[in-house]
Design an enzyme around this catalytic site. Structure first.
Site, PDB file in Angstrom:
ATOM      1  CE1 TYR A  27     -52.042  57.028  74.291  1.00 24.44           C
ATOM      2  CE2 TYR A  27     -53.692  58.023  75.702  1.00 24.44           C
ATOM      3  CZ  TYR A  27     -52.418  57.526  75.522  1.00 24.44           C
ATOM      4  OH  TYR A  27     -51.539  57.534  76.569  1.00 24.44           O
ATOM      5  CB  THR A 193     -50.515  46.513  80.509  1.00 23.61           C
ATOM      6  OG1 THR A 193     -50.208  45.110  80.459  1.00 23.61           O
ATOM      7  CG2 THR A 193     -49.332  47.287  80.988  1.00 23.61           C
ATOM      8  NE  ARG A 248     -62.973  44.710  83.294  1.00 26.50           N
ATOM      9  CZ  ARG A 248     -63.673  43.762  82.660  1.00 26.50           C
ATOM     10  NH1 ARG A 248     -64.333  42.843  83.342  1.00 26.50           N
ATOM     11  NH2 ARG A 248     -63.710  43.730  81.345  1.00 26.50           N
TER      12      ARG A 248
HETATM   13  P1  A2P Z   1     -61.302  46.223  80.402  1.00 29.28           P
HETATM   14  O1  A2P Z   1     -61.267  47.429  79.521  1.00 29.28           O
HETATM   15  O2  A2P Z   1     -61.946  45.066  79.759  1.00 29.28           O
HETATM   16  O3  A2P Z   1     -61.859  46.539  81.780  1.00 29.28           O
HETATM   17  P2  A2P Z   1     -54.045  49.469  82.845  1.00 29.28           P
HETATM   18  O4  A2P Z   1     -54.897  50.597  83.333  1.00 29.28           O
HETATM   19  O5  A2P Z   1     -53.046  48.996  83.847  1.00 29.28           O
HETATM   20  O6  A2P Z   1     -53.451  49.725  81.494  1.00 29.28           O
HETATM   21  O7  A2P Z   1     -55.010  48.187  82.668  1.00 29.28           O
HETATM   22  C1  A2P Z   1     -55.959  48.140  81.690  1.00 29.28           C
HETATM   23  C2  A2P Z   1     -56.462  46.717  81.544  1.00 29.28           C
HETATM   24  O8  A2P Z   1     -57.014  46.226  82.772  1.00 29.28           O
HETATM   25  C3  A2P Z   1     -57.541  46.619  80.529  1.00 29.28           C
HETATM   26  O9  A2P Z   1     -57.332  45.418  79.820  1.00 29.28           O
HETATM   27  C4  A2P Z   1     -58.836  46.510  81.331  1.00 29.28           C
HETATM   28  O10 A2P Z   1     -59.776  45.731  80.632  1.00 29.28           O
HETATM   29  C5  A2P Z   1     -58.370  45.835  82.584  1.00 29.28           C
HETATM   30  N1  A2P Z   1     -59.078  46.269  83.792  1.00 29.28           N
HETATM   31  C6  A2P Z   1     -59.477  47.508  84.105  1.00 29.28           C
HETATM   32  N2  A2P Z   1     -60.041  47.549  85.307  1.00 29.28           N
HETATM   33  C7  A2P Z   1     -60.016  46.281  85.779  1.00 29.28           C
HETATM   34  C8  A2P Z   1     -60.468  45.667  86.984  1.00 29.28           C
HETATM   35  N3  A2P Z   1     -61.040  46.364  87.935  1.00 29.28           N
HETATM   36  N4  A2P Z   1     -60.265  44.331  87.112  1.00 29.28           N
HETATM   37  C9  A2P Z   1     -59.684  43.597  86.148  1.00 29.28           C
HETATM   38  N5  A2P Z   1     -59.235  44.116  84.995  1.00 29.28           N
HETATM   39  C10 A2P Z   1     -59.394  45.452  84.811  1.00 29.28           C
END
Ligand code: A2P
Length: 282
Positions: A27, A193, A248
């Site tokens: 990463y 994602t 978030r």
């Molecule tokens: P961001 O960093 O802008 O919050 P995953 O964990 O399934 O890979 O998902 C990651 C994605 O989900 C990222 O794009 C993140 O964006 C977004 N994300 C994280 N938490 C939330 C939430 N509570 N609601 C909507 N989107 C979220």
């Protein structure tokens, strides 16, 4: 990740109450994770032993003689003496060297023949040396897990298998197999994602727009994201939601003050499409 954003996010996450941090050499931000942990320890907010750090062995480092030096490099970057969990990131090996994705002149990944069981023995040696408290795997299917579990002279079983897992990809068979063998499933992409087309199959619809998740969320005054995370932890799947947004990050932690009924769990389980967002086409 943009410079500094990982540092800030990890510090906010620790302040919020998160203790499990999922990272990887590949990463390219482990130095920021390590710095965040060190700063929070220096502030007196946490002790090292409060943190559960998971690191990953990348596919160019599968030859057994590379395993310990690779983990030592990660520890140096993190400024830590040990990781809590070290996992084989992918079951397939790539040609060792500096290129993270070694490619031939046609742009095809150059694979490398290694014996996963030999890699596993080198992982066991890292645990014996105290460099990793526990060892596990990631993206392993049942056959690959069985290869390790049936290895003659196996010293330590994988404690966990990190795989894609969320309401649209619930992994019922792998989950059952892992339960039988006391292997914890850690679900990546638990929110479906970031839908980055370079590595995500975006033909599968966005998880967080799902009407069922949103309707259930309304009932509890929660978001679809919180319902998705709660669903996973309630069925015994560890979640590692990713966010760089402070609001978030906090939202994703507010999942311990409500629970889903059995009927709601069944309704969400029925959303399974058996389609991966992360196809790992390489
Ligand atoms: P961001 O960093 O802008 O919050 P995953 O964990 O399934 O890979 O998902 C990651 C994605 O989900 C990222 O794009 C993140 O964006 C977004 N994300 C994280 N938490 C939330 C939430 N509570 N609601 C909507 N989107 C979220």
């Amino acid at each position: 990740t943009p410079k500094g954003s990982c540092l800030e996010s990890v510090k906010i996450a620790i302040d919020t109450g998160y203790r499990h941090i999922d990272g990887a050499f590949v990463y390219c931000n482990e130095h920021e994770v390590g710095q965040a942990i060190q700063e929070k320890i220096a502030e007196g907010r946490i002790k090292r032993e409060d943190i559960f750090y998971c690191g990953k062995l990348w596919s160019t480092c599968h030859p057994p003689e590379l395993v310990r030096p690779t983990l030592e490099k990660t520890l140096k970057i993190l400024q830590l003496d040990y990781v809590d969990l070290y996992i084989i990131e992918l079951p397939m090996a790539f040609k060792p060297g500096d290129a993270i994705y070694p490619k031939d002149e046609n742009g095809k990944i150059i694979y490398h023949e290694t014996d996963l069981c030999a890699t596993w023995e080198a992982m066991e040696a890292c645990k014996d040396a105290g460099l990793a408290k526990s060892i596990g795997v990631s993206n392993f299917n049942r056959r690959q897990l069985e290869m390790i579990l049936n290895k003659p002279g196996l010293k330590y079983k994988p404690v966990s298998n990190q795989v894609e897992c969320h309401p649209y990809f619930t992994q019922p068979k792998l989950l059952e197999f892992c339960r039988q063998h006391d292997i914890v499933i850690v679900g990546y992409s638990p929110l479906g994602t970031a839908r980055d087309e370079t590595w995500v199959n975006v033909s599968s619809p966005p998880l967080l727009k799902d009407p069922v998740l949103n309707a259930i969320g309304k009932k509890y005054n929660k978001t679809a994201a919180q319902v998705a995370l709660r669903f996973s932890i309630q069925r015994g799947v560890v979640v590692i939601p990713k966010s760089f947004n402070p609001q978030r990050i906090r939202e994703n932690f507010q999942i311990f003050d409500f629970s889903l009924t059995e009927k709601e769990m069944k309704e969400i389980e029925a959303l399974n499409k058996n389609v991966r967002y992360v196809e790992l086409l390489m």
